[in-house]
Design an enzyme around this catalytic site. Sequence first.
Site, PDB file in Angstrom:
ATOM      1  N   PHE A 153     -12.631  79.311  50.045  1.00  0.00           N
ATOM      2  CA  PHE A 153     -12.100  80.079  51.174  1.00  0.00           C
ATOM      3  C   PHE A 153     -11.641  81.466  50.783  1.00  0.00           C
ATOM      4  CE2 PHE A 153      -7.971  78.690  49.513  1.00  0.00           C
ATOM      5  CZ  PHE A 153      -7.196  79.815  49.748  1.00  0.00           C
ATOM      6  N   LYS A 177     -23.250  77.081  51.853  1.00  0.00           N
ATOM      7  CA  LYS A 177     -22.265  76.196  52.511  1.00  0.00           C
ATOM      8  C   LYS A 177     -20.909  76.852  52.279  1.00  0.00           C
ATOM      9  CE  LYS A 177     -19.386  73.452  52.339  1.00  0.00           C
ATOM     10  NZ  LYS A 177     -18.024  73.770  52.863  1.00  0.00           N
ATOM     11  N   CYS A 285      -8.755  83.811  42.291  1.00  0.00           N
ATOM     12  CA  CYS A 285      -8.920  83.049  41.050  1.00  0.00           C
ATOM     13  C   CYS A 285      -8.609  83.911  39.834  1.00  0.00           C
ATOM     14  CB  CYS A 285     -10.341  82.516  40.939  1.00  0.00           C
ATOM     15  SG  CYS A 285     -11.533  83.838  40.788  1.00  0.00           S
TER      16      CYS A 285
HETATM   17  P1  NAD Z   1     -12.073  73.833  47.223  1.00  0.00           P
HETATM   18  O1  NAD Z   1     -12.439  73.245  45.928  1.00  0.00           O
HETATM   19  O2  NAD Z   1     -11.125  73.084  48.097  1.00  0.00           O
HETATM   20  O3  NAD Z   1     -13.373  74.093  48.132  1.00  0.00           O
HETATM   21  C1  NAD Z   1     -14.500  74.770  47.609  1.00  0.00           C
HETATM   22  C2  NAD Z   1     -15.735  74.298  48.355  1.00  0.00           C
HETATM   23  O4  NAD Z   1     -15.910  72.888  48.123  1.00  0.00           O
HETATM   24  C3  NAD Z   1     -15.643  74.482  49.869  1.00  0.00           C
HETATM   25  O5  NAD Z   1     -16.898  74.900  50.351  1.00  0.00           O
HETATM   26  C4  NAD Z   1     -15.279  73.087  50.365  1.00  0.00           C
HETATM   27  O6  NAD Z   1     -15.763  72.828  51.662  1.00  0.00           O
HETATM   28  C5  NAD Z   1     -15.964  72.186  49.362  1.00  0.00           C
HETATM   29  N1  NAD Z   1     -15.247  70.919  49.166  1.00  0.00           N
HETATM   30  C6  NAD Z   1     -13.927  70.682  49.351  1.00  0.00           C
HETATM   31  N2  NAD Z   1     -13.640  69.393  49.077  1.00  0.00           N
HETATM   32  C7  NAD Z   1     -14.795  68.803  48.708  1.00  0.00           C
HETATM   33  C8  NAD Z   1     -15.145  67.484  48.291  1.00  0.00           C
HETATM   34  N3  NAD Z   1     -14.227  66.513  48.205  1.00  0.00           N
HETATM   35  N4  NAD Z   1     -16.428  67.231  47.979  1.00  0.00           N
HETATM   36  C9  NAD Z   1     -17.358  68.197  48.053  1.00  0.00           C
HETATM   37  N5  NAD Z   1     -17.088  69.475  48.443  1.00  0.00           N
HETATM   38  C10 NAD Z   1     -15.820  69.776  48.763  1.00  0.00           C
HETATM   39  O7  NAD Z   1     -11.513  75.309  46.918  1.00  0.00           O
HETATM   40  P2  NAD Z   1     -10.813  76.326  47.913  1.00  0.00           P
HETATM   41  O8  NAD Z   1      -9.447  75.840  48.224  1.00  0.00           O
HETATM   42  O9  NAD Z   1     -11.718  76.659  49.032  1.00  0.00           O
HETATM   43  O10 NAD Z   1     -10.742  77.623  46.991  1.00  0.00           O
HETATM   44  C11 NAD Z   1      -9.706  77.853  46.070  1.00  0.00           C
HETATM   45  C12 NAD Z   1     -10.087  77.381  44.690  1.00  0.00           C
HETATM   46  O11 NAD Z   1     -11.267  78.047  44.258  1.00  0.00           O
HETATM   47  C13 NAD Z   1      -9.036  77.706  43.645  1.00  0.00           C
HETATM   48  O12 NAD Z   1      -8.932  76.618  42.781  1.00  0.00           O
HETATM   49  C14 NAD Z   1      -9.609  78.912  42.932  1.00  0.00           C
HETATM   50  O13 NAD Z   1      -9.157  79.102  41.606  1.00  0.00           O
HETATM   51  C15 NAD Z   1     -11.057  78.594  42.958  1.00  0.00           C
HETATM   52  N6  NAD Z   1     -11.851  79.794  42.768  1.00  0.00           N
HETATM   53  C16 NAD Z   1     -12.437  79.956  41.554  1.00  0.00           C
HETATM   54  C17 NAD Z   1     -13.182  81.092  41.312  1.00  0.00           C
HETATM   55  C18 NAD Z   1     -13.828  81.314  39.965  1.00  0.00           C
HETATM   56  O14 NAD Z   1     -14.586  82.253  39.854  1.00  0.00           O
HETATM   57  N7  NAD Z   1     -13.593  80.488  38.965  1.00  0.00           N
HETATM   58  C19 NAD Z   1     -13.347  82.045  42.321  1.00  0.00           C
HETATM   59  C20 NAD Z   1     -12.748  81.824  43.548  1.00  0.00           C
HETATM   60  C21 NAD Z   1     -12.003  80.686  43.761  1.00  0.00           C
END
Ligand code: NAD
Length: 501
Positions: A153, A177, A285
């Site tokens: 997000f 997605k 992140c």
């Molecule tokens: P999230 O892991 O909740 O969601 C990421 C994606 O996975 C979304 O599209 C979501 O719909 C999907 N998802 C959620 N739960 C799932 C499940 N149980 N099974 C399969 N897919 C699922 O992350 P978020 O809250 O959207 O984003 C924040 C996180 O992303 C933080 O941990 C942040 O550090 C990380 N992030 C990392 C980077 C990087 O480059 N390393 C960059 C941006 C964000």
Amino acid sequence: MTEQIDVVGHWRDGARWEGSADRFGDVYDPATGAVARRVAFANGDDVDTVVAGAVVAGRAWGETSLTRRTSVMFAFREVLSRRREELAAVITAEHGKVLDDALGEVQRGLEVAEFACGAPHLLKGGFSDGVSGGVDVYSFRQPVGVVAVISPFNFPAMVPLWFVPIAIACGNAVILKPSEKDPSASLLLGEIWAEAGLPPGVFNVVQGDKVAVDALLTHDDVGAVSFVGSTPIARYVYETGTAHGKRVQALGGAKNHMVVLPDADLEGAADAAVSAGFGSAGERCMAISVVVAVDPVGDELVEAIASRMGGLTTGDGREGADMGPLVTGAHRDKVTSYLDAGVRDGARLVVDGRDVEPKGAAGGFWLGPTLFDDVRPGMSVYDDEIFGPVLSVVRAETYDDAVALVNDSPYGNGTAIFTTDGGAARRFQREVTVGMIGVNVPIPVPMAYYSFGGWKASLFGDTRAHGTEGISFFTRQKVVTSRWPDPAERGGVDLGFPRHS
Ligand code: NAD
């Protein structure tokens, strides 16, 4: 009369598509707390339909000349640049980050599109002339086919743009997605691709949750998956995708430490800590979440950080605040719970974000900038990725203690050192087990022509995002050994292992 709420659907065959979802999620305006629209959650049939279209479109696109593909990339760059403010407004409306920050994320995404315009050069193979009598060896790259991008997000435009332009320039079809929390930017990207002349079916969006993700991870016709999100989901996506024969790069969470040495410019370090800790309400992140103050700078640094925090305004990102709301009420409540936990664990709450007076509607998902001092490993405020406007200061006696903290963290996304000692900075960059390092730079996000990715639990897989590793990830290489012998020099039968001499 009940108010009509829009449903955000999918993007397929070059246009918006409703799909057949019977499950939906709420999408909020975080600055008011109101449900602004709903998002369709794709089911397995929807994903199958989109993948089937992408297979056909991707095959034709992969056969399209590099010159033609590149001209679409240049057009995409132009349309994206022209529509950047529209895209930023959509991001702010659903994510909550302030408009200027949203424009910044579009700019960083645009830079990847510019990098992808160099595809003709980046896709060049190698050629070795005459490795043996009449034998030449050369390599070339072919697209993977259909690739999926699953994004978080916190950067609804930039993270998709880390991958999508490169994948498309390489001749793949893409299924994005997006996060269900802020899904609308993805459809605007669809419009921009269409306006740039990309053939229908090459760029697609399926909205949804775990159901859509699982359908993509297990689909026979999806060849590669780029994921960005939290560490537990990144690990799951990596394990599931690779178990189904896909190539996967899964970028996970972070807990970024900023080490401040006694010789640092403390005023500059305090500016950097506040900017990198509270920009985008800490929902980055690469945000700094831990400041490691090496003795004896702690007291002075904490005071300098706290005094700057007093000048920050929290409010509606459309109206000129420094910091916007958090993305949802549930996330704000989770972040807020760490304030009580930190106090319970013995950390000193220097600035309490709950005291903030936001410039915005009462129902907005507000939490002001928060500062803890005397934080230690073992406290949840230190151990967990909070992903909100909470900055922790840890005191370290020595440089070695500071580096041990960085290296003991399970995460290895970003880190920074603030110092005026070049030797210390050089030693630090060689010693830390972290992928992206800043020297007097708090958020060291690499430019598009380098690759982005962390170490340890911040990245699962071998390749990072964009740069030349992006080109590698979205292509498969072939190496050809060819012999065009002089008919006069035919060698006859030889059962030995091929040796070129
Ligand atoms: P999230 O892991 O909740 O969601 C990421 C994606 O996975 C979304 O599209 C979501 O719909 C999907 N998802 C959620 N739960 C799932 C499940 N149980 N099974 C399969 N897919 C699922 O992350 P978020 O809250 O959207 O984003 C924040 C996180 O992303 C933080 O941990 C942040 O550090 C990380 N992030 C990392 C980077 C990087 O480059 N390393 C960059 C941006 C964000």
